[in-house]
Design a protein around this motif. Structure first.
Motif, PDB file in Angstrom:
ATOM      1  N   LEU A 115       0.835  -1.199   0.000  1.00  0.00           N
ATOM      2  CA  LEU A 115       0.000   0.000   0.000  1.00  0.00           C
ATOM      3  C   LEU A 115       0.870   1.250   0.000  1.00  0.00           C
ATOM      4  N   LYS A 128      -1.836   5.750   2.533  1.00  0.00           N
ATOM      5  CA  LYS A 128      -2.946   4.809   2.659  1.00  0.00           C
ATOM      6  C   LYS A 128      -2.622   3.760   3.726  1.00  0.00           C
ATOM      7  N   ALA A 135      -8.638  -0.340  -0.015  1.00  0.00           N
ATOM      8  CA  ALA A 135      -7.314  -0.900   0.256  1.00  0.00           C
ATOM      9  C   ALA A 135      -7.279  -2.411   0.122  1.00  0.00           C
TER      10      ALA A 135
END
Length: 309
Positions: free
Chosen positions: A122, A126, A166
């Motif tokens: 990620l 984030k 995500a």
């Protein structure tokens, strides 16, 4: 002012906080008392109720406005000169996640499995957002890019990561039951990872503050509905804050002197004692556009394994 010196001291302590977290207390009242009764209340009646908790009209109006305009917990509707506030759909989802942990009768048994989330793929910004959300859900940081929780609901985890956009960038694993699930190394890792000593100290402070209230109220011949509402609200408010930090780990991973068990039992006992009179007070003091708040849903009475009201 209450006739109970212990309750007056709790109100005084709350009002001495700087800043006074009125918005957080209002969220507690919506989640604990108003959501089970439809989720909508007239602002004027909410202001009157909060006066007994030391909050003035200006502070309540400002806090409710922020919860509506800035934080998306509440939505407003104007009917004539009166403003009515309701829990938003996003707010209700937040309530469902937090409050089902509060009112659960017992923690489910642990089968020794773990849920692991790898965040290394990620983007940095984030990643921090996901870490914060997972920690709120009870995950611990085993490393900067590895989050772990025992026996977690994988579907709920996937839904949360999807909401955070995500899921595609996260790597998920589930481990199987193993013989080292309660090893000394794993207990020490858990103690450090979730800062269990500090959480246990907070539970002891909770017990010191609310045991005198429980002892005083249980020995009364009759209970005052407003006092019961004050006791219930402040107790759930403080307990909710503790649970936001408590990962609610299985007993196998907790230190032997863990005080969270006693805190949950006290919370259950005091809530059961004051629930009936406090519900009378809520029904008489809070309004919707159609009149008094509706009666609580049947699910309300399942809190803490079953309430006798």
């Amino acid at each position: 002012m209450s006739s109970s010196s212990h309750l007056n001291e709790l109100v005084r302590q709350f009002c001495q906080q700087r800043p006074i977290r009125a918005g957080s207390l209002i969220i507690t009242i919506f989640g604990d008392a108003i959501a089970p009764r439809g989720g909508t209340v007239w602002l004027g009646s909410l202001i009157q109720v909060l006066e007994s908790l030391g909050l003035n009209q200006r502070l309540v109006r400002t806090s409710v406005f922020r919860l509506s305009k800035e934080e998306n917990w509440l939505s407003a509707e104007q009917v004539g000169r009166r403003a009515y506030y309701s829990v938003t759909s996003q707010g209700r989802r937040r309530f469902d996640k937090a409050f089902k942990r509060i009112y659960a009768p017992v923690l489910p048994e642990w089968d020794g499995s773990w849920c692991l989330v790898v965040l290394s793929q990620l983007p940095t910004e984030k990643r921090q957002e996901v870490r914060d959300e997972l920690q709120w859900m009870g995950f611990g940081a085993f490393s900067p890019t590895l989050m772990a929780a025992p026996n977690y609901d994988m579907l709920e985890l996937r839904n949360t990561l999807q909401e955070l956009d995500a899921l595609d960038g996260s790597i998920l694993f589930e481990t199987r039951q193993n013989e080292t699930s309660s090893s000394r190394a794993l207990r020490e890792q858990s103690r450090e990872c979730w800062n269990l000593d500090q959480i246990s100290d907070s539970y002891r402070q909770f017990l010191d503050r609310f045991r005198p209230v429980w002892q005083e109220l249980k020995n009364k011949d009759s209970l005052d509905p407003q006092e019961c509402f004050i006791a219930r609200t402040l107790m759930i408010h403080e307990y909710r804050k503790l649970l936001l930090r408590d990962p609610q780990l299985p007993a196998e991973l907790l230190p032997p002197d863990w005080s969270g068990v006693a805190a949950r039992q006290l919370c259950r006992n005091l809530y059961s004692l004051v629930c009936g009179p406090s519900e009378v007070y809520i029904g008489e003091s809070m309004e919707t556009a159609e009149g008094p708040l509706p009666e609580p849903t049947p699910a309300f009475y399942k809190r803490f394994g079953g309430l006798k009201v």
